[in-house]
Design a protein around this motif. Structure first.
Motif, PDB file in Angstrom:
ATOM      1  N   VAL A 175      58.558 -52.028  46.923  1.00 28.88           N
ATOM      2  CA  VAL A 175      58.064 -53.246  46.284  1.00 28.88           C
ATOM      3  C   VAL A 175      58.716 -53.454  44.920  1.00 28.88           C
ATOM      4  N   PHE A 176      59.127 -52.382  44.238  1.00 28.31           N
ATOM      5  CA  PHE A 176      59.827 -52.523  42.964  1.00 28.31           C
ATOM      6  C   PHE A 176      61.170 -53.217  43.180  1.00 28.31           C
ATOM      7  N   ARG A 177      61.898 -52.781  44.191  1.00 32.20           N
ATOM      8  CA  ARG A 177      63.172 -53.413  44.529  1.00 32.20           C
ATOM      9  C   ARG A 177      62.957 -54.885  44.893  1.00 32.20           C
ATOM     10  N   GLU A 178      61.931 -55.164  45.681  1.00 35.87           N
ATOM     11  CA  GLU A 178      61.690 -56.541  46.119  1.00 35.87           C
ATOM     12  C   GLU A 178      61.337 -57.435  44.927  1.00 35.87           C
ATOM     13  N   ARG A 179      60.563 -56.913  43.995  1.00 34.64           N
ATOM     14  CA  ARG A 179      60.222 -57.704  42.812  1.00 34.64           C
ATOM     15  C   ARG A 179      61.455 -58.008  41.965  1.00 34.64           C
ATOM     16  N   LEU A 180      62.297 -57.016  41.792  1.00 35.76           N
ATOM     17  CA  LEU A 180      63.516 -57.251  41.016  1.00 35.76           C
ATOM     18  C   LEU A 180      64.411 -58.284  41.691  1.00 35.76           C
ATOM     19  N   GLU A 228      67.640 -48.608  40.407  1.00 30.59           N
ATOM     20  CA  GLU A 228      67.439 -50.025  40.739  1.00 30.59           C
ATOM     21  C   GLU A 228      67.336 -50.866  39.467  1.00 30.59           C
ATOM     22  N   LEU A 229      66.631 -50.350  38.465  1.00 30.48           N
ATOM     23  CA  LEU A 229      66.500 -51.086  37.214  1.00 30.48           C
ATOM     24  C   LEU A 229      67.841 -51.182  36.490  1.00 30.48           C
ATOM     25  N   ASP A 230      68.601 -50.089  36.495  1.00 27.62           N
ATOM     26  CA  ASP A 230      69.924 -50.110  35.856  1.00 27.62           C
ATOM     27  C   ASP A 230      70.836 -51.143  36.511  1.00 27.62           C
ATOM     28  N   ARG A 231      70.858 -51.181  37.823  1.00 25.97           N
ATOM     29  CA  ARG A 231      71.718 -52.134  38.530  1.00 25.97           C
ATOM     30  C   ARG A 231      71.242 -53.564  38.324  1.00 25.97           C
ATOM     31  N   PHE A 232      69.927 -53.754  38.268  1.00 29.37           N
ATOM     32  CA  PHE A 232      69.379 -55.086  38.015  1.00 29.37           C
ATOM     33  C   PHE A 232      69.835 -55.597  36.650  1.00 29.37           C
ATOM     34  N   ARG A 233      69.746 -54.779  35.637  1.00 30.49           N
ATOM     35  CA  ARG A 233      70.159 -55.197  34.294  1.00 30.49           C
ATOM     36  C   ARG A 233      71.653 -55.515  34.241  1.00 30.49           C
ATOM     37  N   GLU A 234      72.436 -54.680  34.926  1.00 30.71           N
ATOM     38  CA  GLU A 234      73.881 -54.907  34.931  1.00 30.71           C
ATOM     39  C   GLU A 234      74.232 -56.192  35.671  1.00 30.71           C
ATOM     40  N   ARG A 235      73.508 -56.484  36.746  1.00 26.67           N
ATOM     41  CA  ARG A 235      73.817 -57.653  37.564  1.00 26.67           C
ATOM     42  C   ARG A 235      73.332 -58.954  36.924  1.00 26.67           C
ATOM     43  N   THR A 236      72.151 -58.944  36.332  1.00 30.86           N
ATOM     44  CA  THR A 236      71.553 -60.181  35.834  1.00 30.86           C
ATOM     45  C   THR A 236      71.766 -60.406  34.343  1.00 30.86           C
ATOM     46  N   ARG A 237      71.984 -59.332  33.604  1.00 32.44           N
ATOM     47  CA  ARG A 237      72.104 -59.409  32.145  1.00 32.44           C
ATOM     48  C   ARG A 237      70.818 -59.930  31.501  1.00 32.44           C
ATOM     49  N   LEU A 238      69.700 -59.825  32.184  1.00 32.58           N
ATOM     50  CA  LEU A 238      68.427 -60.234  31.615  1.00 32.58           C
ATOM     51  C   LEU A 238      67.861 -59.121  30.733  1.00 32.58           C
ATOM     52  N   PRO A 239      67.280 -59.472  29.595  1.00 31.32           N
ATOM     53  CA  PRO A 239      66.649 -58.434  28.767  1.00 31.32           C
ATOM     54  C   PRO A 239      65.409 -57.873  29.459  1.00 31.32           C
ATOM     55  N   VAL A 240      65.203 -56.562  29.315  1.00 23.59           N
ATOM     56  CA  VAL A 240      64.077 -55.882  29.950  1.00 23.59           C
ATOM     57  C   VAL A 240      63.321 -55.092  28.888  1.00 23.59           C
ATOM     58  N   VAL A 241      62.029 -55.343  28.784  1.00 27.15           N
ATOM     59  CA  VAL A 241      61.148 -54.592  27.890  1.00 27.15           C
ATOM     60  C   VAL A 241      60.174 -53.808  28.758  1.00 27.15           C
ATOM     61  N   ALA A 251      61.202 -45.819  32.443  1.00 23.58           N
ATOM     62  CA  ALA A 251      61.031 -46.692  31.277  1.00 23.58           C
ATOM     63  C   ALA A 251      62.237 -46.697  30.353  1.00 23.58           C
ATOM     64  N   VAL A 252      62.925 -45.565  30.227  1.00 24.70           N
ATOM     65  CA  VAL A 252      64.047 -45.521  29.286  1.00 24.70           C
ATOM     66  C   VAL A 252      65.211 -46.397  29.753  1.00 24.70           C
ATOM     67  N   GLY A 253      65.118 -46.969  30.938  1.00 25.57           N
ATOM     68  CA  GLY A 253      66.149 -47.884  31.415  1.00 25.57           C
ATOM     69  C   GLY A 253      66.035 -49.279  30.838  1.00 25.57           C
ATOM     70  N   GLY A 254      64.961 -49.567  30.085  1.00 27.79           N
ATOM     71  CA  GLY A 254      64.803 -50.888  29.495  1.00 27.79           C
ATOM     72  C   GLY A 254      65.557 -51.031  28.182  1.00 27.79           C
ATOM     73  N   ASP A 255      65.717 -52.282  27.740  1.00 31.40           N
ATOM     74  CA  ASP A 255      66.327 -52.528  26.434  1.00 31.40           C
ATOM     75  C   ASP A 255      65.417 -52.054  25.311  1.00 31.40           C
ATOM     76  N   ARG A 256      64.121 -52.173  25.516  1.00 31.25           N
ATOM     77  CA  ARG A 256      63.128 -51.717  24.559  1.00 31.25           C
ATOM     78  C   ARG A 256      62.013 -51.015  25.319  1.00 31.25           C
ATOM     79  N   VAL A 257      61.396 -50.031  24.663  1.00 35.45           N
ATOM     80  CA  VAL A 257      60.235 -49.349  25.229  1.00 35.45           C
ATOM     81  C   VAL A 257      59.105 -49.452  24.220  1.00 35.45           C
ATOM     82  N   LEU A 258      58.036 -50.139  24.604  1.00 34.06           N
ATOM     83  CA  LEU A 258      56.854 -50.276  23.770  1.00 34.06           C
ATOM     84  C   LEU A 258      55.695 -49.528  24.420  1.00 34.06           C
TER      85      LEU A 258
END
Length: 377
Positions: free
Chosen positions: A120-125, A157-170, A185-192
């Motif tokens: 479901v994580f892959r499908e959401r991305l 999956e998160l790393d590839r999503f960021r590389e493909r879309t260039r969308l910021p991820v928090v 979590a460390v795969g995001g641009d920011r971790v809060l």
């Protein structure tokens, strides 16, 4: 009004017919159930006058059933949960929730809820990537971690999503963002993290229990017949020889090193002095996590959304949750259950027996074995 002398009270269906219908619906899948019988019913109708009626039907032949093993809940859709300041079609921020144990399997049992977290994580991305109105993503994480492989797949999956879309991820950590969940979590641009979040847990473990005494109490002896000295390595029914322990320890150390390397690459603010403390795999509160460079800030989910907007260069974005159609979502905190519901009725977990059902190597912080049964953080 008096009762018509011909009226009769409603009669229940014949017991034998109920049994036939139960047998017909007990199976799952497609097939034919032979049914021969007669159905009689008498009912009383009331209006201006009493009316009595008898209906009879004869069933003689096969009844074909076609029941899906698992109903398809439909695709992931973006459910608006906070209106935007701009007109329809304006910028959106998507919340992707990660909740519960990270295992590459679906909850099992007749009353199960939730889905395979990896799937479901892959499908959401993918749903986010296909929506051009989504300008940023908040990954809302509330998890103690899970299996090494599931955590690693989701992180990739998160790393590839960021590389493909260039969308910021928090990535926003809720109650727990430990072990494999922090690995993600460390795969995001920011971790809060929330002020009360527990995070960290950089390390790996092998979920092995020595059940030889328990087995001995019932008079059983484990005597596996193997083709090699290490084929049954880690057998729960026997003691752990030193050589086997050393082999398993080397694998655990290797997974821990992989975890540490990912964090060191993504979190360069962690100093050598910090690593001397964190290398033992401890979990820490948010106040210590920010001091040691594990997170970028302390705040709430609304703050994570605002940070995502800032990174995307937008304001007043509509906020959406990625959900199945019909899955309730009325606020940014809406969560889809991801556990076998039947376990809520009997939340009993015997250490070793339940944990042995999990994958062997884990990125997991969970001091209470019951959590492994109910599937919650």
């Amino acid at each position: 009004m008096s009762r018509n002398r011909h009226s009769r009270p409603c009669s229940a269906p014949r017991a034998w017919l109920a049994a036939v219908l139960l047998a017909a619906t007990a199976g799952v899948g497609c097939g034919q159930v032979p049914v021969v019988g007669r159905f009689d019913t008498q009912s009383t109708f009331r209006g201006h006058t009493d009316v009595a009626a008898t209906v009879s039907a004869v069933v003689d032949g096969p009844i074909e059933l076609s029941l899906p093993t698992v109903p398809d809940p439909g695709p992931i859709v973006a459910v608006p949960i906070r209106a935007g300041a701009s007109a329809p079609g304006g910028p959106r921020v998507a919340i992707v929730d990660v909740d519960g144990l990270l295992l590459n399997r679906s909850p099992t049992g007749p009353y199960s809820a939730g889905e395979n977290p990896v799937e479901v994580f892959r499908e959401r991305l993918e749903a986010v990537a296909a929506d051009p109105t989504i300008r940023a993503v908040v990954v809302r994480i509330n998890s103690p971690g899970g299996s090494v492989t599931a955590s690693d797949i989701m992180a990739e999956e998160l790393d590839r999503f960021r590389e493909r879309t260039r969308l910021p991820v928090v990535c926003c950590l809720m109650d727990l963002g430990t072990a494999g969940a922090y690995y993600l979590a460390v795969g995001g641009d920011r971790v809060l993290a929330h002020p009360t979040t527990i995070t960290g847990g950089i390390g790996a473990l092998l979920n092995r229990f020595d059940l030889s005494d328990a087995i001995g109490q019932i008079g059983a002896v484990s005597e596996p017949i193997t083709s090699g000295s290490h084929v049954a390595m880690g057998n729960l029914g026997t003691d752990l020889p030193e050589e086997t322990e050393a082999l398993l320890q080397s694998m655990v150390d290797g997974f821990a090193a992989r975890f540490r390397g990912r964090v060191a690459l993504r979190r360069p603010r962690i100093t050598a002095e910090d690593w001397e403390v964190l290398d033992d795999g401890r979990v820490v509160p948010a106040s210590e996590a920010i001091e040691r460079g594990l997170i970028d800030g302390i705040g709430y989910l609304d703050d994570a959304i605002a940070e995502a907007e800032r990174l995307a260069g937008v304001t007043g974005a509509e906020v959406v949750l990625l959900k199945r159609k019909g899955d309730r979502a009325h606020s940014i905190y809406s969560v889809t259950p991801n556990r076998p519901i039947q376990d809520e009725l009997f939340p009993v977990s015997y250490p070793g027996l339940d944990r042995s059902k999990l994958p062997t190597f884990l990125y997991l912080w969970s001091p209470d074995p019951t959590l492994l049964t109910i599937g919650g953080p």
